[in-house]
Scaffold this motif. Structure first.
Motif, PDB file in Angstrom:
ATOM      1  N   GLU A 194      53.690  45.572  38.837  1.00 45.56           N
ATOM      2  CA  GLU A 194      53.982  44.198  39.254  1.00 45.56           C
ATOM      3  C   GLU A 194      55.394  44.162  39.823  1.00 45.56           C
ATOM      4  O   GLU A 194      56.326  44.638  39.189  1.00 45.56           O
ATOM      5  N   SER A 201      47.944  33.435  39.356  1.00 42.31           N
ATOM      6  CA  SER A 201      46.889  33.244  38.352  1.00 42.31           C
ATOM      7  C   SER A 201      47.433  32.544  37.107  1.00 42.31           C
ATOM      8  O   SER A 201      46.751  31.712  36.512  1.00 42.31           O
ATOM      9  N   GLY A 229      44.621  26.803  37.410  1.00 45.86           N
ATOM     10  CA  GLY A 229      43.732  26.167  36.442  1.00 45.86           C
ATOM     11  C   GLY A 229      42.946  27.192  35.628  1.00 45.86           C
ATOM     12  O   GLY A 229      42.357  26.844  34.606  1.00 45.86           O
ATOM     13  N   ASN A 248      43.199  37.816  46.527  1.00 46.85           N
ATOM     14  CA  ASN A 248      43.589  37.267  47.825  1.00 46.85           C
ATOM     15  C   ASN A 248      44.139  38.289  48.811  1.00 46.85           C
ATOM     16  O   ASN A 248      44.445  37.934  49.939  1.00 46.85           O
ATOM     17  N   THR A 279      38.234  31.339  43.646  1.00 50.61           N
ATOM     18  CA  THR A 279      39.165  32.430  43.975  1.00 50.61           C
ATOM     19  C   THR A 279      39.256  33.410  42.806  1.00 50.61           C
ATOM     20  O   THR A 279      39.140  34.606  42.970  1.00 50.61           O
ATOM     21  N   LEU A 280      39.408  32.875  41.589  1.00 47.51           N
ATOM     22  CA  LEU A 280      39.563  33.771  40.434  1.00 47.51           C
ATOM     23  C   LEU A 280      38.234  34.402  40.017  1.00 47.51           C
ATOM     24  O   LEU A 280      38.216  35.553  39.560  1.00 47.51           O
TER      25      LEU A 280
END
Ligand code: FAD
Length: 566
Positions: free
Chosen positions: A37, A46, A50, A531, A547-548
């Protein structure tokens, strides 16, 4: 051969939900796995999200007696994606998404519940469901992260009750729709927070987390359980290739350049390019600004896209983003998405002519698509657009950073927000001239919406005419829970930008999440999810969690494919 400092079977680039899901499944197949990361915080967008995942035919809905089926879901996805996505990728999604969540919950600390009232975003399409495909993370006790809690990207205050208390999407919906018992529920959440005395002595933050923060926290703890390393401050720069196969990555870590070998595969999961102004300029429609994005500043700058292109990958959908209208608040490092409030009765959205141009309650991607369309038609009068509401709305409902005035009146708002975050006037004409909108146009729009509110029928845009619109409506308002008059002074305006919650175009992948070239042949050893890959949803946003859900599902697929190839 490249000199490598470290060797793993799999290197996962990025630490969002898709990345960590793939790392869990890779580790469970016996593959030594490293997650890298670039930021000093893990979790990416993320962690601020939500956390909802859109999983057709999922086990939670079935367990509650809900009915969904693969065929219905396929019909819906085919209609939503308009034939632009390869059928085998849609099949891969529909086959693997329910398996992914079932296996993930069985082997890790991730826990979901079905948001059974959350409708698909296109209720008019065949195969759409009025609820049951979106899963919402359960609350998660972050104390189990121990020191790693410090490195978790903090949740946005806007996703917390009173900026502090964790609540699920199901809680928030109950309060927003003012369903029976909502006040009691809020009191209970507040009391539980307040009387958590041990944790209160330690921190103002809630011990529990919700939404995407809970998802990322539970994934991180599950990686700790498996002793999968996560290196923060490690910036992926390039792919290492040998004889056409990807065999590792070049990274910058603590000022040093390191080559890390990935014997079985590299999974790119480093997000889109929404934080890169040059790439925005190159690919996205104009106007478009990095500052309008609701994603963490500086994180997702398209490293995977550029490295993949250099390795010969094809790309798709680069002109598309997961659009959402946003509001910028001085002093906050990113814009806030306006997801729900547009549907609340009594607020309308107008362009510079003072004219409505879209169903305000439309899904956020379609809403911004409409901003761009109208902006082109009016030669620049819809970006920004303006959300307008009256004193009644202001008292009862939230809008962006404004809590309902019954909780936080104007007198308690920061003084510098006036004329920057919100504008206020005693008449619509005065308000319009403050914000440079045509006063006559705005007055005419208000008159028209007031008629619609009486009859319950929006003759222009059918607002409140379907189950999705009404999800965020106020059920106590009749005859249409999304329509109320705009009549009671003072009047308010807020600026809406054409923002995003990430880009959705990127490296082209096949049904196994392998990155492919223009001729559809896979680049061996290279996978992309989330993405940084072109979305399996094509141009569409079929439901909350689109998306997730795919990021995690294609993460699962990639890990399993790597294990099978070993
Ligand atoms: P990210 O989660 O952003 O992770 C990418 C990570 O890669 C980042 O941590 C980044 O720092 C790291 N990285 C980037 N470059 C490098 C590099 N060179 N080297 C190493 N690491 C790198 N979507 C849903 O499906 N459901 C929702 O409920 C939902 N709600 C949302 C609410 C909000 C307010 C927002 C802003 C978004 C929401 N989204 C939701 C969208 C969703 O959060 C994103 O689409 C998703 O998180 C993208 O996942 P990702 O793994 O591709 O990227």
């Amino acid at each position: 051969l490249a000199q490598c400092t470290d060797t793993f079977d799999v290197v996962v680039v990025g630490s969002g939900a898709g990345a960590m899901t793939s790392a869990i499944f890779a580790a469970d197949q016996g593959l030594s796995t490293l997650v890298i990361e670039k930021s000093d915080k893990y979790g990416g967008t993320s962690a601020l999200s939500g956390g909802g995942i859109w999983i057709p035919n999922n086990p939670h809905f079935r367990a509650k007696g809900g009915h969904d089926g693969r065929e219905e879901a396929l019909r819906y996805l085919q209609a939503a994606t308009e034939g632009r996505v390869e059928p085998e990728r849609l099949d891969a999604y529909l086959d693997n998404a329910p398996r992914m969540i079932e296996e993930l919950e069985a082997c890790s600390r991730v826990r979901y519940a079905v948001a059974d009232k959350y409708p698909d975003y296109y209720p008019h399409l065949p195969g759409a469901l009025a609820g049951g495909r979106t899963l919402d993370p359960e609350l998660f006790d972050t104390s189990v992260l121990e020191e790693e809690l410090e490195h978790l990207r903090p949740a946005s205050p806007s996703t917390l009750l009173m900026g502090r208390i964790a609540w699920t999407a199901r809680h928030a919906h109950k309060a927003m729709a003012r369903e029976r018992g909502w006040r009691l529920m809020i009191l209970w959440l507040m009391a539980r927070y307040k009387f958590d005395l041990k944790w209160r002595r330690r921190s103002k933050r809630d011990r529990r987390s919700a939404l995407g923060h809970a998802l990322v926290a539970s994934l991180r703890r599950s990686l700790m359980d498996r002793q999968v390393p996560l290196w923060r401050n490690t910036d992926f720069r390039e792919l290492i290739q040998e004889e056409g196969r990807v065999v590792g990555v070049v990274v910058e870590r603590d000022g040093q350049t390191l080559n890390i070998r990935a014997k079985q595969g590299v999974i790119l999961a480093s997000g889109g390019f929404e934080q890169n102004p040059a790439l925005r300029e190159r690919y996205l429609p104009t106007p478009s600004r990095r500052e309008w994005s609701a994603t963490p500043p500086g994180n997702n700058t398209g490293a995977a896209l550029e490295a993949g292109q250099a390795a010969g990958a094809a790309t798709a959908l680069l002109e598309r983003a997961w659009w959402a209208p946003t509001i910028s608040v001085p002093g906050e490092d990113k814009a806030r998405g306006v997801f729900a409030e547009r549907a609340f009765p009594g607020a309308i959205v107008v362009n510079g002519e003072g004219r409505r141009f879209v169903n305000e309650a439309a899904p956020y991607l379609e809403f911004v698509d409409a901003m761009y369309r109208d902006n082109a038609a009016t030669e620049g009068k819809s970006i920004p657009a303006w959300v307008i509401f009256d004193g009644h709305f202001r008292f009862h409902y939230a809008m962006g950073p404004l809590m309902p005035a019954q909780i936080k009146p104007d007198s308690r708002l920061p003084a510098q927000w006036r004329d920057r975050v919100y504008w206020k006037a005693d008449s619509l004409a005065d308000l319009a001239s403050q914000i440079g909108v045509d006063p006559g146009g705005l007055e005419a729009s208000a008159e028209r919406i007031n008629d619609f509110a009486r009859t319950g029928q929006d003759l222009d845009f059918e607002r409140g005419g379907n189950v999705f619109d009404r999800y965020y409506g106020d059920l106590n308002v009749t005859p249409n829970p999304c329509l109320a008059p705009l009549a009671k002074p003072p009047f308010y305006a807020m600026r809406l930008d054409a923002g995003d919650i990430g880009t959705k175009g990127g490296l082209s992948t096949n049904a196994r999440a392998q990155v492919v070239r223009e001729d559809a042949t896979p680049i061996e050893g290279l996978y992309a999810i989330g993405n940084c890959s072109a979305s399996v949803m094509g141009n569409a946003y079929p439901g909350a969690g689109s998306t997730l859900g795919p990021a995690m599902t294609f993460g699962y697929i990639a890990a399993r494919h790597i294990a099978e190839q070993r």
